[in-house]
Motif scaffolding. Sequence first.
Motif, mmCIF file in Angstrom:
data_model
loop_
_atom_site.group_PDB
_atom_site.id
_atom_site.type_symbol
_atom_site.label_atom_id
_atom_site.label_comp_id
_atom_site.label_asym_id
_atom_site.label_seq_id
_atom_site.Cartn_x
_atom_site.Cartn_y
_atom_site.Cartn_z
ATOM 1 N N LYS A 116 -1.187 8.762 17.954
ATOM 2 C CA LYS A 116 0.263 8.874 17.785
ATOM 3 C C LYS A 116 0.568 9.068 16.312
ATOM 4 C CE LYS A 116 3.023 8.032 21.433
ATOM 5 N NZ LYS A 116 2.478 7.141 22.463
ATOM 6 N N ARG A 117 1.498 9.954 16.018
ATOM 7 C CA ARG A 117 1.823 10.228 14.626
ATOM 8 C C ARG A 117 2.692 9.106 14.053
ATOM 9 N NH1 ARG A 117 6.182 14.577 12.821
ATOM 10 N NH2 ARG A 117 6.124 14.272 10.580
ATOM 11 N N ARG A 118 2.007 8.149 13.407
ATOM 12 C CA ARG A 118 2.716 7.076 12.704
ATOM 13 C C ARG A 118 2.228 7.085 11.281
ATOM 14 N NH1 ARG A 118 1.438 1.885 14.365
ATOM 15 N NH2 ARG A 118 -0.313 2.650 15.589
ATOM 16 N N ARG A 119 3.117 7.286 10.347
ATOM 17 C CA ARG A 119 2.716 7.397 8.951
ATOM 18 C C ARG A 119 2.117 6.108 8.418
ATOM 19 N NH1 ARG A 119 7.778 10.914 7.254
ATOM 20 N NH2 ARG A 119 7.007 12.767 8.253
ATOM 21 N N GLY A 120 1.168 6.221 7.522
ATOM 22 C CA GLY A 120 0.577 5.067 6.865
ATOM 23 C C GLY A 120 -0.852 4.808 7.299
ATOM 24 N N LYS A 121 -1.379 3.651 6.864
ATOM 25 C CA LYS A 121 -2.764 3.295 7.177
ATOM 26 C C LYS A 121 -2.808 2.438 8.432
ATOM 27 C CE LYS A 121 -4.486 3.654 2.481
ATOM 28 N NZ LYS A 121 -4.747 2.958 1.215
ATOM 29 N N HIS A 122 -3.675 2.795 9.339
ATOM 30 C CA HIS A 122 -3.820 2.033 10.580
ATOM 31 C C HIS A 122 -5.284 1.793 10.858
ATOM 32 C CE1 HIS A 122 0.259 3.386 11.255
ATOM 33 N NE2 HIS A 122 -0.160 4.638 11.146
ATOM 34 N N THR A 123 -5.535 0.762 11.663
ATOM 35 C CA THR A 123 -6.887 0.568 12.176
ATOM 36 C C THR A 123 -6.909 1.119 13.598
ATOM 37 O OG1 THR A 123 -7.130 -1.420 10.855
ATOM 38 C CG2 THR A 123 -8.709 -1.113 12.631
ATOM 39 N N LYS A 134 -10.509 2.829 9.874
ATOM 40 C CA LYS A 134 -9.171 3.002 9.317
ATOM 41 C C LYS A 134 -8.812 4.483 9.207
ATOM 42 C CE LYS A 134 -8.092 -1.104 6.581
ATOM 43 N NZ LYS A 134 -8.815 -2.113 7.323
ATOM 44 N N VAL A 135 -7.568 4.786 9.528
ATOM 45 C CA VAL A 135 -7.090 6.164 9.299
ATOM 46 C C VAL A 135 -5.844 6.084 8.445
ATOM 47 C CG1 VAL A 135 -8.010 7.190 11.410
ATOM 48 C CG2 VAL A 135 -5.729 6.184 11.434
ATOM 49 N N ASN A 136 -5.612 7.153 7.710
ATOM 50 C CA ASN A 136 -4.414 7.244 6.890
ATOM 51 C C ASN A 136 -3.667 8.511 7.283
ATOM 52 O OD1 ASN A 136 -2.488 6.912 4.989
ATOM 53 N ND2 ASN A 136 -3.815 7.348 3.222
ATOM 54 N N ILE A 137 -2.519 8.323 7.909
ATOM 55 C CA ILE A 137 -1.733 9.491 8.311
ATOM 56 C C ILE A 137 -0.614 9.688 7.287
ATOM 57 C CG2 ILE A 137 -0.238 10.432 10.112
ATOM 58 C CD1 ILE A 137 -2.099 8.973 12.128
#
Length: 139
Positions: A116-123, A134-137
């Motif tokens: 899902k396109r959610r800005r920022g860093k997620h696990t 971790k991904v950074n969108i």
Amino acid sequence: MGFMQKFRQFMYGRNGFDTYSFFLFIIAFGVSTANWFVWDRLASLILYAVQLLFLGYAIFRILSKSVHKRSAENRTFLKVWNAVKNFFILQKNRIRDIKKYRYRKCKYCKATLRLKRRRGKHTVKCPKCRGEFKVNIIV
Ligand SMILES: [Zn+2]
């Protein structure tokens, strides 16, 4: 003996028509079509030679009696062909989903994940191998 029977006897033990040979015919046809638009004599002659090479190789493969070698070539061709096809399908989906999703590769199993396109860093937890990373969108 009828023609078909003679033909069948001739083709016995030979590789016959396969996907790779079909592809080679298509390339030869493409080169031949492109040659319609080439007016330079030397370039046209070279294209004609290339066309004959592809045609010759396709016919060689069809008539070849080294069935094992030819079917191994065909398998390799299919592998490459599917990789190319999947790459383009992925690009098409990327564009289609550009507003809602981002595609990222799993760090561990290399599976392509649709996030899902959610800005920022997620696990992210990969549903395939359960690995977390971790991904950074950004956009
Ligand atoms: Zn994974």
